[in-house]
Design an enzyme around this catalytic site. Structure first.
Site, PDB file in Angstrom:
ATOM      1  N   GLU A   1       5.931 -11.474  -6.003  1.00 29.64           N
ATOM      2  CA  GLU A   1       5.396 -12.478  -6.928  1.00 29.64           C
ATOM      3  C   GLU A   1       5.582 -13.891  -6.374  1.00 29.64           C
ATOM      4  OE1 GLU A   1       6.745 -12.502 -11.054  1.00 29.64           O
ATOM      5  OE2 GLU A   1       4.935 -11.434 -11.636  1.00 29.64           O
TER       6      GLU A   1
ATOM      7  N   LYS B   1      -3.406 -10.900 -17.763  1.00 26.93           N
ATOM      8  CA  LYS B   1      -2.778 -11.183 -19.070  1.00 26.93           C
ATOM      9  C   LYS B   1      -3.837 -11.649 -20.066  1.00 26.93           C
ATOM     10  CE  LYS B   1       1.794 -12.827 -17.742  1.00 26.93           C
ATOM     11  NZ  LYS B   1       2.643 -13.987 -17.678  1.00 26.93           N
TER      12      LYS B   1
ATOM     13  N   HIS C   1      14.460  11.006   4.743  1.00 26.86           N
ATOM     14  CA  HIS C   1      13.838  12.327   4.612  1.00 26.86           C
ATOM     15  C   HIS C   1      12.482  12.220   3.933  1.00 26.86           C
ATOM     16  CE1 HIS C   1      17.612  14.230   5.852  1.00 26.86           C
ATOM     17  NE2 HIS C   1      18.152  13.173   5.258  1.00 26.86           N
TER      18      HIS C   1
END
Ligand code: PA5
Length: 440
Positions: A275, A410, A296
């Protein structure tokens, strides 16, 4: 004190994939010089060690007597508290009260599960939002508010807000209903707020002294201004990560702590990095990881995949317990060789072996080293990573404190959910949904 081993990004070690010491040091010096001018008001995060903790300690003491503590918040208002809980009070809910739930993702099933296990009468809900305007946080707040009212409980005893000193919906409600409200200082933005009441209040609630976190942070804040680059790991790390992108086109930063207790720190760092730096077509993509688990899972692609990554190890010298591995099965070599060592030894050896393997394959990697995990060292780590992010942003020439790219999503959510003032966005969503979709 935190140290940084950057030997394995030098061209002496990894050839053409590496950087020269001169380049690293000159850019580190440039980073310190811009940083020292404190070009943004949001630089206040560097001085957070000076804050007064009386109020949060007093409220924290009362909450410690409760059975349940719920945090509602998201992004910078949730990830920091998650790190503190996981790093400093691991498996907290199996061992201690109050049981803590950090609810961020507005997943209805998660919320229902939390509601089913708590006793509301013995619960305090800490609503954290700097803006007081975040849909996710406010939606879950409204659900708890209604529940508290339906049970005829006193909102003043069951809510604590953490928000802006004078603006926003939470501040307004706190004033109107007399709800205790802790302050996130004016110039501190979400992802740089872990060392404000956002993280420090939880820390007190779970019995970790907030001043220890601040004491660690202070050491790093002081060190960050040091123009003697040989004593400034934070500027060195910023410089390396910046140059690895701009000179070597390494666009992915893998953050790899070797401790379960720091798994969420990977997520916290990724949010901070993404951000803060992902703007104007710049920045690198953080990849949250965990050692040894990802050896792994991801190591193959780090070793032999695209040449686009820098691996940032985080190594812990001493773990709280060493745990000896018993000597059994003397005639089965696959088990025999482990006996007599400790789990700490194995974990740290795996880290070392991975670092050596990457270096052999000429893959840039560097290592942050901390002596152990406690509040003081975690405070250092938070500030170290916050300042590194900020300095890297300054090297790119971008503002590391805003996030214009998240606004459109938003606004469209507001429009779709019917918020006044966002009618045109609401219409845009309707039009979008009417468009022909190509699906199979
Ligand atoms: O770093 C940021 O600024 C964001 O991630 C915010 O923390 C997040 O959007 C939540 O914002 P607020 O605390 O205003 O609810």
């Amino acid at each position: 004190m935190i140290r940084l081993d950057f030997s394995n990004v030098l061209s002496d070690e990894i050839g053409h994939n590496g950087l020269s010491l001169d380049d690293i040091q000159s850019h580190a010096l440039r980073a310190v010089s811009i940083f020292s001018r404190k070009p943004y008001k949001e630089f206040d995060f560097v001085d957070l060690h000076n804050q007064n903790l009386d109020e949060l300690k007093e409220i924290g003491k009362k909450v410690r007597e409760k059975d349940y503590f719920i945090i509602l918040g998201i992004g910078g208002s949730a990830l920091g508290p998650k790190v503190i809980l996981e790093a400093l009070s691991p498996l907290h809910n199996l061992k201690e009260k109050p049981r803590v739930f950090i609810y961020d993702n507005v997943d209805p099933v998660t919320l229902r599960n939390i509601i089913e296990v708590i006793n509301l009468k013995k619960t305090v809900i800490n609503v954290i939002s700097k803006s007081g305007a975040t849909s996710e946080t406010l939606a879950s707040f409204l659900i708890f508010w209604r529940m508290i009212k339906d049970r005829k409980l006193n909102v003043r005893e069951h809510f604590v807000f953490t928000t802006d000193p004078d603006r926003g919906n939470l501040r307004t409600i706190a004033q109107e209903y007399g709800i205790p409200a802790l302050t996130i200082p004016k110039n501190i933005v979400g992802r740089y707020s872990v060392l404000t009441p956002v993280g420090l209040f939880l820390s007190e609630v779970v019995g970790v002294k907030a001043e220890e976190l601040l004491r660690g942070a202070k050491e790093i804040s002081k060190m960050a201004f040091n123009e003697n680059i040989n004593e400034n790991p934070v500027a060195t790390l910023s410089s390396v990560l910046y140059l690895m992108d701009t000179m070597k086109k390494r666009k992915i930063v893998v953050f790899l702590p070797y401790s379960d207790r720091l798994k969420t720190l990977s997520e916290w760092f990724s949010q901070l990095w993404a951000e803060s730096l992902g703007k104007d077509g710049r920045g690198t993509t953080p990849y949250p990881s965990l050692g040894t688990t990802d050896q792994h899972s991801q190591l193959q692609i780090w070793m032999e995949g695209p040449e686009d990554k820098v691996i940032l190890f985080l190594s812990i010298e001493r773990h709280e317990y060493q745990e000896e591995i018993p000597e059994e099965f003397h005639d089965i070599e696959g088990l025999r060789f482990l006996g007599g060592h400790t789990l700490e030894e194995l974990l740290n050896t795996e880290q070392l072996a991975t670092e050596m393997a990457l270096t052999t394959n000429r893959k840039p990697n560097l290592k942050i080293i901390i002596p152990k995990i406690d509040a003081y060292n975690l405070g250092q780590l938070f500030q170290f990573l916050q300042i590194t992010t900020c300095m890297t942003g300054l090297l790119y020439g971008i503002n590391p404190f805003n996030q214009p790219g998240v606004e459109l999503g938003k606004r469209l959510t507001y429009g779709a959910m019917g918020k006044r003032g966002f009618e045109s966005e609401g219409q845009e969503v309707k039009n979008y949904l009417k468009k022909q979709r190509f699906m199979v």
